[in-house]
Write a protein that holds these residues in place. Structure first.
Motif, short mmCIF file in Angstrom:
data_model
loop_
_atom_site.label_atom_id
_atom_site.label_comp_id
_atom_site.label_asym_id
_atom_site.label_seq_id
_atom_site.Cartn_x
_atom_site.Cartn_y
_atom_site.Cartn_z
N ASP A 196 -46.56 1.50 -24.25
CA ASP A 196 -46.41 2.98 -24.00
C ASP A 196 -44.99 3.67 -24.23
O ASP A 196 -44.39 4.24 -23.74
CB ASP A 196 -46.16 2.87 -22.30
CG ASP A 196 -47.58 2.11 -21.62
OD1 ASP A 196 -48.32 2.64 -22.16
OD2 ASP A 196 -47.30 1.42 -20.72
N ILE A 197 -44.66 3.08 -25.61
CA ILE A 197 -43.40 3.64 -26.17
C ILE A 197 -43.43 5.13 -26.25
O ILE A 197 -42.23 5.72 -26.14
CB ILE A 197 -43.12 2.92 -27.56
CG1 ILE A 197 -41.60 2.88 -27.82
CG2 ILE A 197 -43.96 3.43 -28.72
CD1 ILE A 197 -40.85 2.25 -27.18
N ARG A 223 -40.79 9.99 -24.55
CA ARG A 223 -40.67 11.56 -23.78
C ARG A 223 -39.74 11.31 -22.35
O ARG A 223 -39.17 12.37 -22.14
CB ARG A 223 -42.09 11.61 -23.21
CG ARG A 223 -43.11 12.32 -24.36
CD ARG A 223 -44.48 12.95 -23.75
NE ARG A 223 -45.12 12.06 -23.58
CZ ARG A 223 -46.09 11.18 -24.42
NH1 ARG A 223 -45.80 11.55 -25.70
NH2 ARG A 223 -46.92 10.10 -24.04
N GLU A 224 -39.82 10.52 -21.78
CA GLU A 224 -38.74 10.31 -20.53
C GLU A 224 -37.59 10.27 -21.11
O GLU A 224 -36.70 10.93 -20.47
CB GLU A 224 -39.18 9.02 -19.93
CG GLU A 224 -38.17 8.71 -18.86
CD GLU A 224 -38.58 9.62 -17.46
OE1 GLU A 224 -37.79 9.78 -16.68
OE2 GLU A 224 -39.74 10.26 -17.59
N ALA A 225 -37.16 9.49 -22.12
CA ALA A 225 -35.65 9.42 -22.74
C ALA A 225 -35.28 10.65 -23.07
O ALA A 225 -33.91 10.90 -23.32
CB ALA A 225 -35.47 8.33 -23.69
N ILE A 262 -29.19 1.12 -15.98
CA ILE A 262 -30.63 1.43 -16.31
C ILE A 262 -31.47 2.21 -15.31
O ILE A 262 -31.59 1.86 -14.20
CB ILE A 262 -31.21 -0.16 -16.33
CG1 ILE A 262 -30.33 -0.89 -17.22
CG2 ILE A 262 -32.43 -0.26 -16.82
CD1 ILE A 262 -30.75 -2.64 -17.34
N GLU A 263 -32.10 3.21 -16.01
CA GLU A 263 -33.10 4.09 -15.16
C GLU A 263 -34.23 3.17 -14.69
O GLU A 263 -34.48 2.09 -15.12
CB GLU A 263 -33.58 4.82 -16.12
CG GLU A 263 -32.69 5.93 -17.12
CD GLU A 263 -31.98 6.86 -15.90
OE1 GLU A 263 -32.58 7.26 -14.83
OE2 GLU A 263 -31.03 7.46 -16.33
N PRO A 264 -34.75 3.51 -13.34
CA PRO A 264 -35.60 2.85 -12.61
C PRO A 264 -36.86 2.69 -13.46
O PRO A 264 -37.81 1.96 -13.19
CB PRO A 264 -35.61 3.67 -11.45
CG PRO A 264 -35.10 4.87 -11.84
CD PRO A 264 -34.29 4.59 -12.75
N ASN A 265 -37.26 3.71 -14.48
CA ASN A 265 -38.46 3.71 -14.91
C ASN A 265 -38.35 2.83 -16.22
O ASN A 265 -37.43 2.92 -16.85
CB ASN A 265 -39.07 4.97 -15.53
CG ASN A 265 -39.10 6.09 -14.31
OD1 ASN A 265 -39.47 5.58 -13.33
ND2 ASN A 265 -39.04 7.43 -14.66
N ARG A 266 -39.41 1.77 -16.06
CA ARG A 266 -39.38 0.69 -17.04
C ARG A 266 -40.77 0.95 -18.05
O ARG A 266 -41.84 1.05 -17.33
CB ARG A 266 -39.12 -0.66 -16.85
CG ARG A 266 -37.79 -0.86 -16.32
CD ARG A 266 -37.43 -2.28 -15.88
NE ARG A 266 -35.91 -2.16 -15.54
CZ ARG A 266 -35.45 -2.51 -14.28
NH1 ARG A 266 -36.37 -2.98 -13.47
NH2 ARG A 266 -34.09 -2.51 -14.38
N VAL A 273 -37.21 -0.25 -22.27
CA VAL A 273 -38.66 -0.83 -22.99
C VAL A 273 -38.81 -2.30 -23.13
O VAL A 273 -37.80 -2.93 -23.43
CB VAL A 273 -38.90 -0.08 -24.47
CG1 VAL A 273 -40.29 -0.62 -24.83
CG2 VAL A 273 -38.68 1.35 -24.22
N LEU A 274 -39.93 -2.77 -22.18
CA LEU A 274 -39.95 -4.30 -22.20
C LEU A 274 -41.21 -4.66 -23.17
O LEU A 274 -42.07 -4.03 -23.63
CB LEU A 274 -40.33 -4.72 -20.77
CG LEU A 274 -39.40 -4.17 -19.77
CD1 LEU A 274 -39.84 -4.32 -18.37
CD2 LEU A 274 -38.04 -4.98 -19.88
#
Length: 144
Positions: free
Chosen positions: A122-123, A128-130, A113-117, A140-141
């Motif tokens: 903020d989908i 954009r990050e993905a 799991i990437e550290p950025n959540r 995405v939480l």
């Protein structure tokens, strides 16, 4: 980097050293099997070159659209006794088992799991990050 942190030996085939590295690691015997995770005739062919001389296996674990050619010489498959294995099917019981393994923490996927959540609000930023090269698992939480 994630695979290396988990203890796997890794090769970046874009460096052009795939055969040398596999040969070095195996004392010239090469790999028993290769798992191809991108639908590409070139990658299929390269995987075959990294296999041992006889009875190697290639697991085709990807698709692409439009569908690529297999990219392997039929005589090479015949004479080297290569096995091409396709996989796709998963049913509800597979997903239930996977969920149980994750929920019970018998399988640790934290390194995947990437550290950025991101929160659901903020989908767009998460998308954009993905989309950035090298980012495949963005979390995405739910809000709140």
């Amino acid at each position: 980097k994630t695979a290396e942190a988990a203890g796997f030996k890794t090769i970046d085939p874009s460096n052009g050293d795939l055969l040398k590295r596999v040969g070095d690691w195996s004392d010239g015997a090469f790999a028993d099997a290769a798992i191809v995770t991108i639908g590409s005739a070139n990658v299929n062919a390269e995987a075959a070159t990294a296999l041992k001389k006889f009875d190697g296996k290639i697991l085709l674990f990807a698709a692409a659209y439009p569908a690529p050619e297999v990219g392997l010489n039929a005589n090479e498959i015949h004479y080297r006794r290569l096995s091409l294995i396709g996989t796709f099917i998963a049913d509800l019981s597979d997903f239930v088992e996977a969920a149980d393994l994750l929920n019970s923490r018998r399988v640790d996927v934290s390194r995947l799991i990437e550290p950025n959540r991101y929160r659901l609000d903020d989908i767009q930023e998460a998308f954009r990050e993905a989309s950035r090269p090298g980012r495949f698992r963005v979390c995405v939480l739910p809000n709140g």
